[in-house]
Each structure stands twice: as C-alpha cells, then as structure tokens.
Design a protein around this motif. Structure first.
Motif, PDB file in Angstrom:
ATOM      1  N   UNK A   1       0.803  -1.227   0.000  1.00 27.06           N
ATOM      2  CA  UNK A   1       0.000   0.000   0.000  1.00 27.06           C
ATOM      3  C   UNK A   1       0.837   1.279   0.000  1.00 27.06           C
ATOM      4  N   UNK A   2       0.443   2.237  -0.849  1.00 28.68           N
ATOM      5  CA  UNK A   2       1.027   3.584  -0.872  1.00 28.68           C
ATOM      6  C   UNK A   2       2.537   3.602  -1.079  1.00 28.68           C
ATOM      7  N   UNK A   3       3.035   2.643  -1.815  1.00 28.33           N
ATOM      8  CA  UNK A   3       4.478   2.604  -2.086  1.00 28.33           C
ATOM      9  C   UNK A   3       4.798   3.315  -3.393  1.00 28.33           C
ATOM     10  N   UNK A   4       4.355   4.587  -3.506  1.00 25.54           N
ATOM     11  CA  UNK A   4       4.648   5.373  -4.699  1.00 25.54           C
ATOM     12  C   UNK A   4       6.149   5.338  -5.000  1.00 25.54           C
ATOM     13  N   UNK A   5       6.469   5.298  -6.281  1.00 17.43           N
ATOM     14  CA  UNK A   5       7.876   5.233  -6.664  1.00 17.43           C
ATOM     15  C   UNK A   5       8.615   6.521  -6.367  1.00 17.43           C
ATOM     16  N   UNK A   6       8.242   7.601  -7.075  1.00 17.51           N
ATOM     17  CA  UNK A   6       8.860   8.915  -6.877  1.00 17.51           C
ATOM     18  C   UNK A   6       7.746   9.935  -6.747  1.00 17.51           C
ATOM     19  N   UNK A   7       7.812  10.761  -5.720  1.00 13.76           N
ATOM     20  CA  UNK A   7       6.806  11.793  -5.474  1.00 13.76           C
ATOM     21  C   UNK A   7       7.478  13.155  -5.414  1.00 13.76           C
ATOM     22  N   UNK A   8       6.867  14.155  -6.099  1.00 15.56           N
ATOM     23  CA  UNK A   8       7.383  15.524  -6.070  1.00 15.56           C
ATOM     24  C   UNK A   8       6.373  16.437  -5.385  1.00 15.56           C
ATOM     25  N   UNK A   9       6.880  17.437  -4.680  1.00 14.80           N
ATOM     26  CA  UNK A   9       6.012  18.433  -4.069  1.00 14.80           C
ATOM     27  C   UNK A   9       6.789  19.742  -3.898  1.00 14.80           C
ATOM     28  N   UNK A  10       6.189  20.840  -4.352  1.00 19.33           N
ATOM     29  CA  UNK A  10       6.783  22.172  -4.237  1.00 19.33           C
ATOM     30  C   UNK A  10       8.223  22.180  -4.764  1.00 19.33           C
TER      31      UNK A  10
ATOM     32  N   UNK B   1      10.226   1.298 -12.722  1.00 27.17           N
ATOM     33  CA  UNK B   1       9.493   1.476 -11.478  1.00 27.17           C
ATOM     34  C   UNK B   1       8.307   0.528 -11.444  1.00 27.17           C
ATOM     35  N   UNK B   2       8.275  -0.331 -10.445  1.00 25.10           N
ATOM     36  CA  UNK B   2       7.150  -1.235 -10.244  1.00 25.10           C
ATOM     37  C   UNK B   2       6.803  -1.278  -8.773  1.00 25.10           C
ATOM     38  N   UNK B   3       5.600  -0.835  -8.409  1.00 19.38           N
ATOM     39  CA  UNK B   3       5.236  -0.700  -6.996  1.00 19.38           C
ATOM     40  C   UNK B   3       3.783  -1.118  -6.786  1.00 19.38           C
ATOM     41  N   UNK B   4       3.277  -0.824  -5.575  1.00 19.49           N
ATOM     42  CA  UNK B   4       1.877  -1.079  -5.299  1.00 19.49           C
ATOM     43  C   UNK B   4       1.007   0.143  -5.457  1.00 19.49           C
ATOM     44  N   UNK B   5       1.589   1.254  -5.902  1.00 18.10           N
ATOM     45  CA  UNK B   5       0.814   2.480  -6.090  1.00 18.10           C
ATOM     46  C   UNK B   5       1.371   3.232  -7.279  1.00 18.10           C
ATOM     47  N   UNK B   6       1.320   4.564  -7.253  1.00 18.80           N
ATOM     48  CA  UNK B   6       1.747   5.334  -8.420  1.00 18.80           C
ATOM     49  C   UNK B   6       3.221   5.098  -8.731  1.00 18.80           C
TER      50      UNK B   6
ATOM     51  N   UNK C   1       1.598  -2.002 -10.478  1.00 21.27           N
ATOM     52  CA  UNK C   1       1.127  -0.851  -9.714  1.00 21.27           C
ATOM     53  C   UNK C   1       0.236   0.042 -10.535  1.00 21.27           C
ATOM     54  N   UNK C   2       0.384   1.348 -10.316  1.00 22.99           N
ATOM     55  CA  UNK C   2      -0.352   2.348 -11.081  1.00 22.99           C
ATOM     56  C   UNK C   2       0.610   3.012 -12.054  1.00 22.99           C
ATOM     57  N   UNK C   3       0.122   4.036 -12.724  1.00 26.09           N
ATOM     58  CA  UNK C   3       0.956   4.718 -13.695  1.00 26.09           C
ATOM     59  C   UNK C   3       1.492   6.026 -13.159  1.00 26.09           C
ATOM     60  N   UNK C   4       1.388   7.078 -13.992  1.00 20.76           N
ATOM     61  CA  UNK C   4       1.898   8.398 -13.643  1.00 20.76           C
ATOM     62  C   UNK C   4       0.713   9.298 -13.323  1.00 20.76           C
ATOM     63  N   UNK C   5       0.711   9.874 -12.114  1.00 20.91           N
ATOM     64  CA  UNK C   5      -0.437  10.633 -11.632  1.00 20.91           C
ATOM     65  C   UNK C   5      -0.052  12.059 -11.289  1.00 20.91           C
ATOM     66  N   UNK C   6      -0.955  12.967 -11.609  1.00 21.29           N
ATOM     67  CA  UNK C   6      -0.875  14.337 -11.115  1.00 21.29           C
ATOM     68  C   UNK C   6      -1.902  14.454  -9.996  1.00 21.29           C
ATOM     69  N   UNK C   7      -1.451  14.749  -8.790  1.00 22.94           N
ATOM     70  CA  UNK C   7      -2.361  14.861  -7.660  1.00 22.94           C
ATOM     71  C   UNK C   7      -2.145  13.758  -6.645  1.00 22.94           C
TER      72      UNK C   7
END
Length: 384
Positions: free
Chosen positions: A182-191, A202-207, A228-234
């Motif tokens: 759960x919620x193992x996003x590969x790479x997350x960006x913020x600000x 990248x292969x995970x259980x989330x984005x 996992x999931x793909x590439x998400x905005x948000x």
C-alpha cells in the motif's frame, strides 16, 4: 563504532570540507535506523558532496577525497531499514537528505525499506487522517542534485520523495515493491521545480510517479511502469493555498499490466483554488491497462472522506498525444471534470486505445470538459 554513528561522522567531516568530497558506503549490508544528512555545508559554493553506495575494497565506512574525474564503480552496497516503527515519527523518512547544494548520489547501491512488516499498519484506505509510514529516501530543500543508478526496494511508504527541491536530475533508478504493497509510490514531487527523471524502471503497489502540488518544469522520459499504477498528477485540492502545477512533460514511456495509466486527480470539497496547466503526455505505450487515461475531479481516496461538493482546481491546456495500446476495461478515456470549474482545452491527438479483448470498441465518457481533437487516430471516438 556502529554504522549509524559512522554515517553521521563521515557526513559531518565531508560537509566541513572544501572541494569535491566522496563519501563511500562499501559493499556491506548495513542495518540502519532513521538517519538524516543535513546541510548547509561549510562552503556552499565550493563544496560538492558525492554519496556513493557502492562496492569497495574498504571494509569500513570511509570518506575519500578524490581529485580529477569522478570514479565510477557500479556494484551494489546494501542498506536495510529498521523494522521497528516506534523508531520513526508520523510521516518521517528513513534516510533524509536536506539543505545541500550539489549532491550526487550514485554507485548502484540499494535502499531496502523492509516494508512487509509495516504494510499491515497502513490505514490510509480507511482513514483520511492516517498515520503516514516512513519514506525510504527523502530529499528536502535540495539544489542541483543528481541521483544515478540507485535502487529502492520494499519501502514502507513512498520510495523517493522530493520536497522543495530545485534542479534535480534522476536517471537509471530502479524501484520495486509488490503490487499489493500500500502507498508505495515510486517517486513523489512536491513544491519543486526543474525536475528531470529519465531511463528508470518502477514497479510498486501504487503510483509509479506522483506529481503533487506546487511543481513546475518537470520532465519525465523513458520510464517503464509496472506493476502498480501509472503516472499521476495529484491528488490536488486537499489543502488551502496549494501551489499550482505547470510545465509538466511526460514522454516516451511504457506501461504494462497496471491499473491507472495517466491520471489527473483532484479532491471534491477543495477548500481553496489552485490550478494544473500546460501539461503534455506524449508517445506513451499502454498494454492491458484498467484505466488508461483518466481525469477525476471527484477523487476520494478513503472511505472516511466525503465526495460531496465541487473541486475548485482548474485544469487547462492539457495535451494527450501519440498514446497507443489496449484497455482491459470498457472505459479507455474518462474526462470527468468539475462542474464548479470545468476543464478548459483538453487536447487529444493520435490516441489509439482498443479493448484488449478485441470484442467491441472502448468508450470515452466526458463531463464538464471542453475537449479538442486535433488530428490523427481517435479510438475510441471523442467523448463516446
């Protein structure tokens, strides 16, 4: 000296030096609790720190100062996270690097979050105010960072997070976790701004990659996503005074056997206005995806949030170009925008998404959107 104390001591010595300094973590497996490498270093304009998790002839943790060209030795050292969650705070990270100019992280090493024992404690699917588990590697307030040839496996939460970073370049990164983690996003960006991620698996259980609020000038190219999931905005619009997202380019990527492909998600009931504009998704191959292209402005990620009310996030000037492949569900393209702030100018060009079963044509429902079709193949038909 324990490995944690050795890491901190070597970092402090390097941060006080002037010139090009290399911190080398040799080919040994280390069990390490949460650790922070913090700057600013002694002379920001004259100190460049290279953190190398590599194979080395050294038997202990050491600091080396090299002159001339950087030495490349691409073998794997191994860092393993502590499994006792009481050692971490809410939303903490395992390895945190902050306030450093000109850092290079390279050498082919592995960060193993040992997340399997922590995943049962993830309650975010049921509680919008859940306690966040530790991120594997977090970069905070960094400038001119290079990450090359690094591996992250089985993070307890996000694998890699960038917060308030500028001019970050990541390439040849490998990220892996089971599809059900759960919620193992590969790479997350913020600000963050000036972000370039390329040539990574990248292969995970989330984005695969998630782009949060306040990001600009982000380039994502040659990424392979799955599972996992793909590439998400948000998701965007959860908090007041969120920063806008602009200047995102996702190009030359492949996705196979995953749920979402390209997804833009904003919260209903958003307390303030923000925007996501000037985004391009181009030359992307999708094979057997459940939800290939989706704009969802009524996103509700847990059973405790309320989907009532309209999102106040403005979406505009979004381009989907040269996207081909197959959908495992009947809906291949869903553009479901907010009634309060309808989407403006969503462009589709040469999009070809057929049903994987081949039995009938996929559909493309639209809601509260001004969509434009600007040539090339359009399968499924526009807003059908």
């Amino acid at each position: 000296m324990g490995s944690l104390e050795a890491f901190i001591s070597a970092w402090e010595n390097a941060c006080q030096a002037t010139g090009e300094v290399h911190i080398v973590i040799p080919k040994v497996t280390y069990l390490v609790g949460p650790v922070k490498f913090a700057g600013p270093c002694k002379n920001i304009s004259k100190t460049t720190v290279h953190l190398k998790v590599i194979s080395s002839s050294c038997s202990t943790f050491s600091t080396h100062k090299y002159f001339g060209h950087e030495r490349e030795r691409r073998f794997q050292g191994y860092l393993k996270a502590a499994t006792n969650l009481s050692r971490f705070g809410d939303g903490a990270s395992w390895v945190e690097i902050r306030s450093v100019e000109g850092l290079t992280l390279t050498g082919g090493g592995t960060f193993d979050g040992q997340g399997a024992k922590a995943w049962p404690y993830n309650s975010c699917s049921n509680d919008i105010n859940c306690i966040l588990l530790p991120t594997n590697v977090k970069f905070l307030a960094m400038n001119r960072t290079i990450v090359r040839g690094t591996t992250s496996v089985n993070s307890k939460f996000f694998h890699m997070a960038l917060v308030e970073c500028m001019d970050f370049k990541g390439t040849e990164i490998k990220i892996s976790a089971p599809a059900n983690s759960p919620n193992t996003d590969g790479i997350h960006f913020q600000r963050s701004s000036g972000i370039d991620i390329s040539k990574s698996l990248i292969g995970t259980g989330n984005d695969c990659i998630s782009i949060g609020q306040g990001n600009s000038q982000v380039s994502i190219t040659h990424i392979s996503c799955g599972p996992g999931h793909g590439i998400s905005v948000g998701s965007l619009g959860r908090y007041k005074n969120e920063g806008a997202v602009s200047g995102l380019v996702v190009r030359d990527c492949s996705m196979a056997g995953i749920s979402n492909g390209i997804r833009i998600k904003t919260r209903a009931n958003s307390p303030g206005r923000t925007a996501a504009t000037n985004m391009t998704f181009e030359n992307i191959n999708m094979e057997n995806l459940t939800d290939p292209i989706r704009i969802d402005q009524a996103y509700c990620p847990s059973t405790s949030c309320s989907p009532m009310g309209q999102s106040q996030v403005k979406l505009s000037d979004i381009y989907f170009k040269k996207i081909k492949g197959t959908s495992s569900s009947a809906v291949a393209i869903a553009l479901e925008c907010s009634k309060g702030v309808p989407c403006q100018y969503i462009y589709l060009e040469d999009v070809h998404l057929e049903l994987a079963s081949g039995k009938k044509q996929a559909t493309s429902p639209c809601k509260n959107v001004r969509a434009k079709y600007i040539g090339g193949t359009q399968i499924p038909p526009p807003c059908a």
